[in-house]
Design an enzyme around this catalytic site. Structure first.
Site, PDB file in Angstrom:
ATOM      1  CE  LYS A   1      45.267  29.395  53.486  1.00  0.00           C
ATOM      2  NZ  LYS A   1      46.458  28.940  52.871  1.00  0.00           N
TER       3      LYS A   1
ATOM      4  CB  THR B   1      43.217  37.904  53.488  1.00  0.00           C
ATOM      5  OG1 THR B   1      42.658  38.418  54.686  1.00  0.00           O
ATOM      6  CG2 THR B   1      44.483  38.662  53.140  1.00  0.00           C
TER       7      THR B   1
ATOM      8  N   PRO C   1      53.113  38.119  52.241  1.00  0.00           N
ATOM      9  CG  PRO C   1      54.811  36.669  52.928  1.00  0.00           C
ATOM     10  CD  PRO C   1      53.621  37.412  53.424  1.00  0.00           C
TER      11      PRO C   1
ATOM     12  N   GLY D   1      47.066  35.568  50.737  1.00  0.00           N
ATOM     13  CA  GLY D   1      47.212  37.032  50.648  1.00  0.00           C
ATOM     14  C   GLY D   1      46.174  37.661  49.731  1.00  0.00           C
TER      15      GLY D   1
ATOM     16  N   GLY E   1      50.969  30.919  49.324  1.00  0.00           N
ATOM     17  CA  GLY E   1      50.253  29.877  50.067  1.00  0.00           C
ATOM     18  C   GLY E   1      49.741  30.400  51.398  1.00  0.00           C
TER      19      GLY E   1
ATOM     20  CB  ALA F   1      52.406  34.219  44.388  1.00  0.00           C
TER      21      ALA F   1
ATOM     22  CG  ASP G   1      42.300  29.291  50.714  1.00  0.00           C
ATOM     23  OD1 ASP G   1      41.786  28.232  51.130  1.00  0.00           O
ATOM     24  OD2 ASP G   1      43.464  29.376  50.285  1.00  0.00           O
TER      25      ASP G   1
HETATM   26  O1  C5P Z   1      39.576  28.260  44.671  1.00  0.00           O
HETATM   27  P1  C5P Z   1      40.935  28.742  44.292  1.00  0.00           P
HETATM   28  O2  C5P Z   1      40.891  29.778  43.205  1.00  0.00           O
HETATM   29  O3  C5P Z   1      41.762  29.147  45.447  1.00  0.00           O
HETATM   30  O4  C5P Z   1      41.658  27.467  43.669  1.00  0.00           O
HETATM   31  C1  C5P Z   1      42.815  27.562  42.878  1.00  0.00           C
HETATM   32  C2  C5P Z   1      43.028  26.248  42.152  1.00  0.00           C
HETATM   33  O5  C5P Z   1      43.391  25.236  43.086  1.00  0.00           O
HETATM   34  C3  C5P Z   1      41.791  25.708  41.460  1.00  0.00           C
HETATM   35  O6  C5P Z   1      41.682  26.227  40.166  1.00  0.00           O
HETATM   36  C4  C5P Z   1      42.071  24.203  41.443  1.00  0.00           C
HETATM   37  O7  C5P Z   1      42.971  23.888  40.405  1.00  0.00           O
HETATM   38  C5  C5P Z   1      42.808  23.980  42.759  1.00  0.00           C
HETATM   39  N1  C5P Z   1      41.905  23.567  43.848  1.00  0.00           N
HETATM   40  C6  C5P Z   1      41.378  22.293  43.858  1.00  0.00           C
HETATM   41  N2  C5P Z   1      40.530  21.919  44.872  1.00  0.00           N
HETATM   42  C7  C5P Z   1      40.229  22.772  45.872  1.00  0.00           C
HETATM   43  C8  C5P Z   1      40.775  24.076  45.890  1.00  0.00           C
HETATM   44  C9  C5P Z   1      41.624  24.434  44.864  1.00  0.00           C
HETATM   45  O8  C5P Z   1      41.642  21.482  42.971  1.00  0.00           O
HETATM   46  N3  C5P Z   1      39.412  22.379  46.832  1.00  0.00           N
END
Ligand code: C5P
Length: 316
Positions: free
Chosen positions: A11, A109, A99, A106, A103, A101, A141
């Protein structure tokens, strides 16, 4: 028992606005998420043991519980212990195309594909909302990745409102092989700089969400107005990532100097994407930027926006 092959698209973030802090330590967000055709392939099958195994040839993809796809299988085993005892463990094989790490969701999904695949393999009959609730336990995500398409994501990113599909545009992705941005670092740094602007009252959070819901970008997507979509791309995390990673900023400037609809960093980066009307335009721009920057560590992909999430192929 059948084995399953699943297509797991990545995405991009067409829009990412940070509204405030949440009581759970995460950030309150409003995003517009968009699936792309560039996708991993996940093969899953039952094994005769109680073990979960994971194989992936990509050197940056771990094969243990630090991998979200592995954790997705663990979550299914823990949530449905009797079914797990009956069917046994799961072998997961990941063919990586998105790819790592980057954004581009990856890892998320792949985890979404494992949830969808085990649901089918074990005949659990979980609905999309039930799968999304499990997905939200693993990462912000992952719920989006299940159905994909084009959606407004609020809360942590796990609350989804689909909007009309946007699948006619092409996209160039550019990422430096040796740069990775820590997502927790990006959000933490944003908080350090901008928390004075954070909104906390539920009423005000609602207003900020409404502004996006009824705003110009959603309207441009609804009317498939490509120029407007390109002009209205937005990502708050650029404010902290671009100054810290000048090579990422350089890619964005290079795209901005070309004939593209718009360019933006995806998620917490480091991938920068550029939207184009056609595949030929996307390929021309990718070549131009490749030549202009001339960095052998800068990789490019040309793909299309997609209306799909996890898709199944029954193999046998
Ligand atoms: O949820 P996910 O593991 O993808 O989030 C990775 C990191 O991104 C979290 O540990 C947090 O530090 C930050 N994050 C956040 N607020 C969100 C999503 C992610 O602060 N809504």
């Amino acid at each position: 028992m059948q084995s399953y092959s699943l297509i797991a698209p990545g995405k991009i973030n067409l829009y990412l606005e940070i509204i405030g802090d949440r009581p759970d330590g995460f950030h309150e967000l409003v995003m517009i998420l968009q699936s792309i055709e560039l996708a991993d392939r996940i093969d899953i099958k039952a094994n005769d043991t109680q073990a979960i195994t994971l194989h992936c040839h990509h050197p940056q993809v771990p094969a243990d519980e630090t991998n979200l796809a592995y954790r997705a299988a663990q979550l299914m085993c823990k949530t449905f212990p009797e079914v797990y005892a009956n069917y046994g463990g799961v072998d997961i094989s990941i063919t990586k195309n998105v790819p790592v790490a980057a954004g581009l969701a990856g890892g998320s999904t792949d985890a979404a594909a494992v949830l969808v695949g085990i649901n089918l393999m074990w005949g659990l009959g979980l609905t999309k909302p039930e799968l999304e609730a499990l997905a939200a336990k693993l990462g912000s995500d992952i719920p989006f990745c299940i159905s994909g398409g084009t959606a407004i994501a609020t809360g942590r990113g796990e609350t989804l409102d689909p909007i009309p599909d946007l699948d006619h545009l092409w996209v160039i992705l550019a990422k430096h092989r040796n740069i990775s941005v820590s997502t927790p670092w990006a959000y933490k740094t944003y908080r350090q700089h901008y928390s004075k602007n954070y909104v906390s009252e539920p009423e005000n959070i609602k207003i900020r969400r409404e502004l996006v819901n009824s705003g110009a970008l959603v309207s441009a997507i609804t009317h498939q107005n490509s120029r407007e979509i390109g002009n209205l791309l937005y990502n708050d995390l650029e404010k902290v990532v671009l100054p810290e990673y000048p090579l990422v900023a350089q890619v964005k400037s290079a795209f901005a100097n070309c004939e593209v609809l718009g360019t933006m960093m995806s998620g917490s980066g480091p991938t920068v994407f550029a939207l184009c009307e056609s595949e030929s335009q996307a390929k021309t721009v990718a070549e131009k930027v490749k030549k202009a920057i001339a960095d052998p560590n800068l990789d490019f992909w040309v793909t299309k926006l997609s209306s799909g999430g996890i898709q199944l192929q029954v193999t046998h």
